[in-house]
Scaffold this motif. Structure first.
Motif, PDB file in Angstrom:
ATOM      1  N   LEU A  94     -25.647  19.711  17.707  1.00  0.00           N
ATOM      2  CA  LEU A  94     -25.095  18.431  18.149  1.00  0.00           C
ATOM      3  C   LEU A  94     -23.766  18.140  17.474  1.00  0.00           C
ATOM      4  O   LEU A  94     -22.911  17.447  18.027  1.00  0.00           O
ATOM      5  CB  LEU A  94     -26.098  17.308  17.873  1.00  0.00           C
TER       6      LEU A  94
ATOM      7  N   SER B 208     -34.837  20.923  12.520  1.00  0.00           N
ATOM      8  CA  SER B 208     -33.923  19.804  12.274  1.00  0.00           C
ATOM      9  C   SER B 208     -32.513  20.295  11.989  1.00  0.00           C
ATOM     10  O   SER B 208     -31.521  19.713  12.460  1.00  0.00           O
ATOM     11  CB  SER B 208     -34.435  18.958  11.099  1.00  0.00           C
TER      12      SER B 208
ATOM     13  N   ARG C 256     -28.571  15.957  25.856  1.00  0.00           N
ATOM     14  CA  ARG C 256     -29.265  14.930  26.642  1.00  0.00           C
ATOM     15  C   ARG C 256     -30.608  14.551  26.039  1.00  0.00           C
ATOM     16  O   ARG C 256     -31.174  13.507  26.373  1.00  0.00           O
ATOM     17  CB  ARG C 256     -29.458  15.426  28.076  1.00  0.00           C
ATOM     18  N   LEU C 257     -31.148  15.405  25.144  1.00  0.00           N
ATOM     19  CA  LEU C 257     -32.470  15.157  24.555  1.00  0.00           C
ATOM     20  C   LEU C 257     -32.374  14.821  23.074  1.00  0.00           C
ATOM     21  O   LEU C 257     -33.361  14.913  22.356  1.00  0.00           O
ATOM     22  CB  LEU C 257     -33.361  16.386  24.759  1.00  0.00           C
ATOM     23  N   ARG C 258     -31.192  14.401  22.618  1.00  0.00           N
ATOM     24  CA  ARG C 258     -31.006  14.159  21.189  1.00  0.00           C
ATOM     25  C   ARG C 258     -31.892  13.030  20.670  1.00  0.00           C
ATOM     26  O   ARG C 258     -32.224  12.999  19.488  1.00  0.00           O
ATOM     27  CB  ARG C 258     -29.543  13.864  20.893  1.00  0.00           C
ATOM     28  N   SER C 259     -32.274  12.094  21.543  1.00  0.00           N
ATOM     29  CA  SER C 259     -33.120  10.975  21.110  1.00  0.00           C
ATOM     30  C   SER C 259     -34.605  11.327  21.090  1.00  0.00           C
ATOM     31  O   SER C 259     -35.422  10.550  20.595  1.00  0.00           O
ATOM     32  CB  SER C 259     -32.897   9.766  22.018  1.00  0.00           C
ATOM     33  N   LEU C 260     -34.969  12.485  21.613  1.00  0.00           N
ATOM     34  CA  LEU C 260     -36.373  12.899  21.637  1.00  0.00           C
ATOM     35  C   LEU C 260     -36.756  13.442  20.270  1.00  0.00           C
ATOM     36  O   LEU C 260     -36.152  14.403  19.783  1.00  0.00           O
ATOM     37  CB  LEU C 260     -36.576  13.978  22.701  1.00  0.00           C
ATOM     38  N   PRO C 261     -37.747  12.852  19.600  1.00  0.00           N
ATOM     39  CA  PRO C 261     -38.124  13.333  18.258  1.00  0.00           C
ATOM     40  C   PRO C 261     -38.533  14.798  18.274  1.00  0.00           C
ATOM     41  O   PRO C 261     -39.051  15.306  19.277  1.00  0.00           O
ATOM     42  CB  PRO C 261     -39.311  12.427  17.892  1.00  0.00           C
TER      43      PRO C 261
ATOM     44  N   ARG D 152     -30.849  21.621  15.242  1.00  0.00           N
ATOM     45  CA  ARG D 152     -30.436  20.511  16.109  1.00  0.00           C
ATOM     46  C   ARG D 152     -29.159  19.859  15.565  1.00  0.00           C
ATOM     47  O   ARG D 152     -28.225  19.582  16.312  1.00  0.00           O
ATOM     48  CB  ARG D 152     -31.556  19.486  16.205  1.00  0.00           C
ATOM     49  N   GLU D 153     -29.099  19.632  14.269  1.00  0.00           N
ATOM     50  CA  GLU D 153     -27.937  19.006  13.666  1.00  0.00           C
ATOM     51  C   GLU D 153     -26.687  19.855  13.875  1.00  0.00           C
ATOM     52  O   GLU D 153     -25.610  19.342  14.226  1.00  0.00           O
ATOM     53  CB  GLU D 153     -28.165  18.770  12.167  1.00  0.00           C
TER      54      GLU D 153
END
Length: 329
Positions: free
Chosen positions: A326, A319, A285-290, A322-323
Motif C-alpha cells: 500500500l 501485515s 480496494r481491500l485496505r479496510s478489510l482486517p 500489506r504495508e
C-alpha cells in the motif's frame, strides 16, 4: 526522405480497458467472434482479466491470449445456429486445460496443442490459474485432409515440442513475437503457410496410432478436482476425504493424482489459499478489510495459523506485506 512501410495489421483487446462490471460480458462476446458462439462461465466474472491480440492472415486467424479461469460450452443448438466451419488449434504456453466431447476427453499441458472443430459440441475448462496460449483458426476447406480423417484428430494430443507439431509451434511463436517485420501483403501468404502446416499436422496424426493414453483420464480428473478446490478455498472444512467423496474416488487415488504432478493435496490447498490471501492483502480496494477477515475469507479461521503459514511462504508476516504494497501503490 525516410518512408515508413505499412506493417501487418493486428488488434489488441484488454478487459482492463473497460469498467469492471462490463469486463466478463465483453470477453465472452470477443471469444464468440474469435472462434464461434459459445456459452462462457468463470469463477472471476466480478473482475475478469483477459488480453487478446488478433492477427488476420487472409482466411486464417492467429490470436495470442492470456485470460482467467474459463469454461467454454458450445452446444449442439449453437452449432446449428452458427457454424463458421473452422478447425481450431491452441498451443498452450502457461496453465492447463481439459476438453470433453461426450465420448472423448482430453487434458492438455504446456507445449501441447488442443485441437477442436466449430462443427462439434464440446465443453472446455481451464485450470484455476490464468492461461496463456496461441489460438489458430483455419477454415476446414483449407485443410487438405478428408473431413472424416481430420475429425479423428480432434481431441488428440499433439506435441508442440517435437515432430511436425514443433514446426507449427515454432512458426506461431515466431510470428506472434513480432509482427512488425511483415507487410499487409504478407498476410495471405503467412495464412497459406499456417494452413499447410495444420494440414501436415492433421495428416500425420491421422496416420499415427491415436489411442488416447490412459493417463489422460487421470489428468482430466485432476484438473476437474483443482477447479472444484478453487471454488471452495474459503471453506475451512475442505478436506481430502470430502474432495475424494465428491468425485467418487478413494483418498488414495486422489493422493496418486496429485503425486503424479509432484504435489500433495494439502499443500496444494494451502498454497492456493495463501496466494488468494496475498492478492487481497495487496489490493488497495481491500485496505479496510482486517487481516483476520482476509484470512477467514480464504479458509484460515485461526489468525496465528495464517500468520505462520504466510510468513513461511512469503518470508514476511501479512501485515508487513500489506504495508509495503500500500505504501508503493
Amino acid at each position: 526522405m525516410w518512408l515508413t512501410m505499412p506493417v501487418l495489421h493486428e488488434s489488441v483487446f484488454r478487459t482492463t480497458d473497460l469498467p469492471v462490471d462490463a469486463r466478463f460480458e465483453a470477453w465472452a462476446e470477443r471469444m464468440g467472434r474469435t472462434h464461434a458462439p459459445m456459452q462462457l462461465t468463470s469463477d472471476h466474472t466480478a473482475d475478469y482479466r483477459g488480453r487478446q491480440r488478433v492477427i488476420p492472415l487472409g482466411d486464417v486467424t492467429v490470436w495470442p491470449a492470456t485470460f482467467d479461469h474459463l469454461v467454454f460450452r458450445r452446444t449442439a443448438k449453437l452449432v446449428r445456429q452458427s457454424d463458421p466451419e473452422v478447425y481450431h488449434l491452441s498451443l498452450l504456453l502457461k496453465g492447463e486445460g481439459a476438453a470433453d466431447w461426450g465420448r472423448r476427453q482430453a487434458a492438455y499441458r504446456v507445449n501441447e496443442f488442443h485441437t477442436n472443430s466449430s462443427s462439434r459440441s464440446y465443453d472446455i475448462h481451464t485450470g484455476p490459474e490464468p492461461v496463456t496460449m496461441v489460438g489458430l483458426e483455419v477454415p476446414r476447406s483449407l485443410v487438405a485432409v478428408p473431413g472424416h480423417r481430420a475429425d479423428q484428430v480432434i481431441g488428440r494430443h499433439i506435441s508442440g515440442r517435437e515432430g511436425i507439431g514443433a514446426l507449427l509451434a515454432q512458426f506461431l511463436l515466431h510470428l506472434v513475437s513480432d509482427t512488425s517485420a511483415y507487410q499487409p501483403s504478407d498476410a495471405p501468404r503467412l495464412g497459406t503457410v499456417a494452413a499447410d502446416l495444420v494440414t501436415a499436422v492433421f495428416a500425420h496424426a491421422a496416420d499415427a496410432d491415436l489411442r488416447l493414453p490412459p493417463e489422460s483420464h487421470g489428468r482430466t480428473l485432476a484438473l476437474q478436482i483443482k477447479t472444484f478446490i478453487g471454488r471452495r478455498l474459503g471453506d475451512p472444512d475442505l478436506t481430502p476425504a470430502g474432495i475424494a467423496a465428491a468425485h467418487h474416488i478413494s483418498r488414495s487415488y486422489l493422493y496418486r493424482l496429485f503425486q503424479a504432478e509432484g504435489l500433495t493435496v494439502a499443500a496444494y490447498i494451502r498454497d492456493r489459499r495463501l496466494e488468494h490471501a496475498r492478492r487481497d492483502l495487496v489490493d488497495p480496494r481491500l485496505r479496510s478489510l482486517p487481516i483476520r477477515a482476509v484470512a477467514a475469507r480464504w479458509g484460515f479461521p485461526r489468525p496465528a495459523e495464517f500468520t505462520r503459514a504466510f510468513r513461511g511462504a512469503y518470508g514476511v508476516p501479512p501485515s508487513e506485506l500489506r504495508e509495503q504494497a500500500l505504501t508503493e501503490a
